[in-house]
Write a protein that holds these residues in place. Structure first.
Motif, PDB file in Angstrom:
ATOM      1  N   PRO A 151     -30.417  19.519 -17.038  1.00 31.50           N
ATOM      2  CA  PRO A 151     -31.750  19.342 -16.427  1.00 31.50           C
ATOM      3  C   PRO A 151     -32.891  19.790 -17.332  1.00 31.50           C
ATOM      4  O   PRO A 151     -34.018  19.300 -17.190  1.00 31.50           O
ATOM      5  CB  PRO A 151     -31.668  20.213 -15.165  1.00 31.50           C
ATOM      6  N   GLU A 152     -32.615  20.698 -18.276  1.00 30.02           N
ATOM      7  CA  GLU A 152     -33.662  21.186 -19.168  1.00 30.02           C
ATOM      8  C   GLU A 152     -34.254  20.066 -20.015  1.00 30.02           C
ATOM      9  O   GLU A 152     -35.435  20.100 -20.367  1.00 30.02           O
ATOM     10  CB  GLU A 152     -33.088  22.282 -20.072  1.00 30.02           C
ATOM     11  N   PHE A 153     -33.458  19.046 -20.335  1.00 30.36           N
ATOM     12  CA  PHE A 153     -33.954  17.936 -21.148  1.00 30.36           C
ATOM     13  C   PHE A 153     -34.938  17.062 -20.378  1.00 30.36           C
ATOM     14  O   PHE A 153     -35.704  16.312 -20.976  1.00 30.36           O
ATOM     15  CB  PHE A 153     -32.790  17.083 -21.657  1.00 30.36           C
ATOM     16  N   ASP A 157     -38.772  20.041 -23.817  1.00 31.21           N
ATOM     17  CA  ASP A 157     -38.107  19.619 -25.050  1.00 31.21           C
ATOM     18  C   ASP A 157     -37.585  20.809 -25.851  1.00 31.21           C
ATOM     19  O   ASP A 157     -37.287  20.684 -27.036  1.00 31.21           O
ATOM     20  CB  ASP A 157     -39.047  18.771 -25.916  1.00 31.21           C
ATOM     21  N   ILE A 158     -37.430  21.978 -25.202  1.00 32.74           N
ATOM     22  CA  ILE A 158     -37.089  23.182 -25.959  1.00 32.74           C
ATOM     23  C   ILE A 158     -35.691  23.124 -26.568  1.00 32.74           C
ATOM     24  O   ILE A 158     -35.431  23.770 -27.573  1.00 32.74           O
ATOM     25  CB  ILE A 158     -37.235  24.459 -25.101  1.00 32.74           C
ATOM     26  N   LEU A 159     -34.780  22.340 -25.978  1.00 36.04           N
ATOM     27  CA  LEU A 159     -33.408  22.273 -26.486  1.00 36.04           C
ATOM     28  C   LEU A 159     -33.149  21.031 -27.342  1.00 36.04           C
ATOM     29  O   LEU A 159     -32.019  20.797 -27.763  1.00 36.04           O
ATOM     30  CB  LEU A 159     -32.406  22.302 -25.327  1.00 36.04           C
ATOM     31  N   ASN A 160     -34.182  20.247 -27.605  1.00 36.24           N
ATOM     32  CA  ASN A 160     -33.977  18.940 -28.237  1.00 36.24           C
ATOM     33  C   ASN A 160     -33.358  18.985 -29.632  1.00 36.24           C
ATOM     34  O   ASN A 160     -32.524  18.159 -29.977  1.00 36.24           O
ATOM     35  CB  ASN A 160     -35.312  18.194 -28.341  1.00 36.24           C
ATOM     36  N   ALA A 161     -33.768  19.929 -30.470  1.00 35.95           N
ATOM     37  CA  ALA A 161     -33.389  19.921 -31.882  1.00 35.95           C
ATOM     38  C   ALA A 161     -31.874  19.949 -32.065  1.00 35.95           C
ATOM     39  O   ALA A 161     -31.156  20.599 -31.303  1.00 35.95           O
ATOM     40  CB  ALA A 161     -34.018  21.102 -32.603  1.00 35.95           C
ATOM     41  N   VAL A 162     -31.403  19.250 -33.095  1.00 36.28           N
ATOM     42  CA  VAL A 162     -29.971  19.273 -33.412  1.00 36.28           C
ATOM     43  C   VAL A 162     -29.655  20.242 -34.535  1.00 36.28           C
ATOM     44  O   VAL A 162     -28.495  20.643 -34.699  1.00 36.28           O
ATOM     45  CB  VAL A 162     -29.449  17.861 -33.788  1.00 36.28           C
ATOM     46  N   TRP A 163     -30.663  20.639 -35.318  1.00 35.67           N
ATOM     47  CA  TRP A 163     -30.377  21.424 -36.512  1.00 35.67           C
ATOM     48  C   TRP A 163     -30.175  22.915 -36.254  1.00 35.67           C
ATOM     49  O   TRP A 163     -29.864  23.656 -37.187  1.00 35.67           O
ATOM     50  CB  TRP A 163     -31.435  21.212 -37.596  1.00 35.67           C
ATOM     51  N   ASN A 164     -30.361  23.402 -35.047  1.00 31.21           N
ATOM     52  CA  ASN A 164     -30.028  24.793 -34.732  1.00 31.21           C
ATOM     53  C   ASN A 164     -28.729  24.878 -33.927  1.00 31.21           C
ATOM     54  O   ASN A 164     -28.445  25.887 -33.293  1.00 31.21           O
ATOM     55  CB  ASN A 164     -31.154  25.469 -33.949  1.00 31.21           C
TER      56      ASN A 164
END
Length: 343
Positions: A151-153, A157-164
Motif C-alpha cells: 500500500p505504501e506505493f 514514493d518513499i520506497l520506489n528506488a531500486v538502488w538501496n
C-alpha cells in the motif's frame, strides 16, 4: 567462481561521473560479484571509460545496445545476470566499499528475498540520510509485505528506488519481474510492486552504503522543463497493478491516492514559490493557481481533509485551507515564511 551478487549499472552519457562510480564498485570487498554495465547508446565517452577499466577488474562486464531507455537497459542486465542476488547502481552515484558484502551477508543471515537499506542524498553541499518507517533487523513476512509495504506505493514514493535494495534473483527469474517502459507510476515503483507482490520475506537493515548524487542543473531539477503536477495527476489516475484488487477495496485505494496527490501539491507549492532562474514569478504563480483550481485537487482534497486534516500541524492546516479556498497570494507568503523560518 560462483557469483553471489550481480550489480546492474545502466549508462547513458555518464562520462563526467562514471569513473568515480566505477572506482567505488572496484573497491567492493565482496569478490564473488559482477558489475554489469549496460551502455544504452551513449554518445559521449562512457563506453571507452568502461573499457578502460575492464582490464583492471575481472568483475566488470559490458553490454552495448542502441538507446532504449533506462528500463530496457536494466532489463538487459537482468537477462545477463548470473548472481544469486541482484543489485542496482546508477552511473552518477557511488557506493561504500562494503555495501554489497553487507547486503549479501544480511540476506543470507535472515534468509530473505529482499534487503532494504538507508541511502544518502547529496544536493550541492547538503547531504541527508533517508530512512524508512519500517521495523529494523526484523524478518518481514509475506503478510506484512502485502498489508504494509505494497500500500505504501499507492500513497507515496518513499520506497520506489531500486538502488538501496537487493533482490533474490530466483524470484526475479521465476516470476519474470522486469522494468516496464513509460508507466506513470514510475518504472522503479512497478518493478518493486511486481517483486514485493511475490516475495515471501524482506529485512530492513541498519546500514547506509548508497550515495545518491542529485546533479545540480539537471533536467529533473529544472521546474521549467518538468510539469510535476501533470505527472502527479497521471499517477493519481493510473490503474494499479492487479495485485491491489486482492489487497485493498476501492475506498481505501481512493484515500491513499488522495493522500499522495495532496502531499505532492503541498510540495509543489514550496518548490514553485522558491526563487528560481528557470521560470519567472508570474509563470510560477499562474501554475499554482491552475493547480489548486484543477478538477483532481477539487476531487481529492475533501478526502484528504476527512482523513488527515485533524492530525496535521498548524502550518499544514493553514496551507490546506488556502488551497481549498484557492488563496494563492497566501500560499506564496506562507512558502516565503517557511523558507525564512528554516534558514
Amino acid at each position: 567462481m560462483s557469483i553471489r551478487v550481480s550489480v546492474i549499472i545502466p549508462v547513458y552519457n555518464a562520462g563526467p561521473f562514471l569513473r568515480e562510480c566505477i572506482r567505488s564498485l572496484m573497491n567492493q570487498t565482496l569478490r564473488e560479484c559482477e558489475f554489469i554495465f549496460v551502455n544504452d547508446g551513449s554518445k559521449d565517452d562512457s563506453k571507452e571509460i568502461i573499457e578502460e577499466h575492464m582490464p583492471l577488474d575481472f568483475r566488470i562486464r559490458l553490454i552495448n545496445q542502441n538507446n532504449q531507455g533506462v528500463s530496457m537497459a536494466r532489463n538487459a542486465g537482468l537477462t545477463a545476470a548470473s548472481g544469486k542476488y541482484i543489485g542496482f547502481v546508477d552511473a552518477d552515484d557511488t557506493v561504500e566499499a562494503d555495501m554489497f558484502e553487507v547486503l549479501y551477508t544480511r540476506a543470507v543471515e535472515w534468509e530473505c528475498d529482499m534487503v532494504i537499506s538507508d541511502f544518502e542524498s547529496t544536493v550541492g553541499s547538503h547531504s541527508i540520510i533517508t530512512d524508512f518507517p519500517l521495523p529494523r533487523c526484523t524478518k518481514l513476512d509475506r503478510g506484512y509485505i502485502r498489508k504494509q509495504l505494497l500500500p505504501e506505493f499507492v500513497k507515496s514514493d518513499i520506497l520506489n528506488a531500486v538502488w538501496n535494495k537487493m533482490y533474490r534473483a530466483e524470484i526475479v527469474r521465476k516470476y519474470q519481474v522486469i522494468f516496464p517502459a513509460n508507466v506513470a507510476l514510475g518504472e522503479d515503483a512497478y518493478f518493486n510492486i511486481l517483486f514485493f507482490s511475490v516475495a515471501d520475506s524482506a529485512v530492513y537493515i541498519d546500514y547506509c552504503g548508497y550515495h545518491y548524487i542529485a546533479t545540480a542543473g539537471s533536467a529533473t531539477r529544472n521546474i521549467a522543463d518538468q510539469d510535476y503536477f501533470s505527472r502527479a495527476v497521471q499517477v493519481y489516475e493510473t490503474r494499479l497493478p492487479e495485485i491491489y484488487a486482492s489487497l485493498l477495496d476501492g475506498k481505501t485505494i481512493g484515500e491513499l491516492k488522495s493522500e499522495r496527490l495532496i502531499n505532492t501539491v503541498l510540495s509543489i507549492v514550496h518548490l514553485y514559490f522558491e526563487p528560481s532562474k528557470d521560470m519567472g514569478l508570474r509563470q510560477r504563480y499562474k501554475y499554482i493557481r491552475e493547480m489548486v483550481s484543477s478538477r483532481t485537487v477539487k476531487e481529492a482534497l475533501p478526502i484528504y481533509f476527512e482523513n488527515h486534516y485533524s492530525s496535521s500541524g498548524r502550518y499544514k492546516r493553514m496551507l490546506l485551507e488556502m488551497i481549498r479556498k484557492k488563496v494563492v497570494p497566501g500560499l506564496y507568503l506562507a512558502a516565503a515564511y517557511s523558507r525564512m523560518r528554516n534558514k
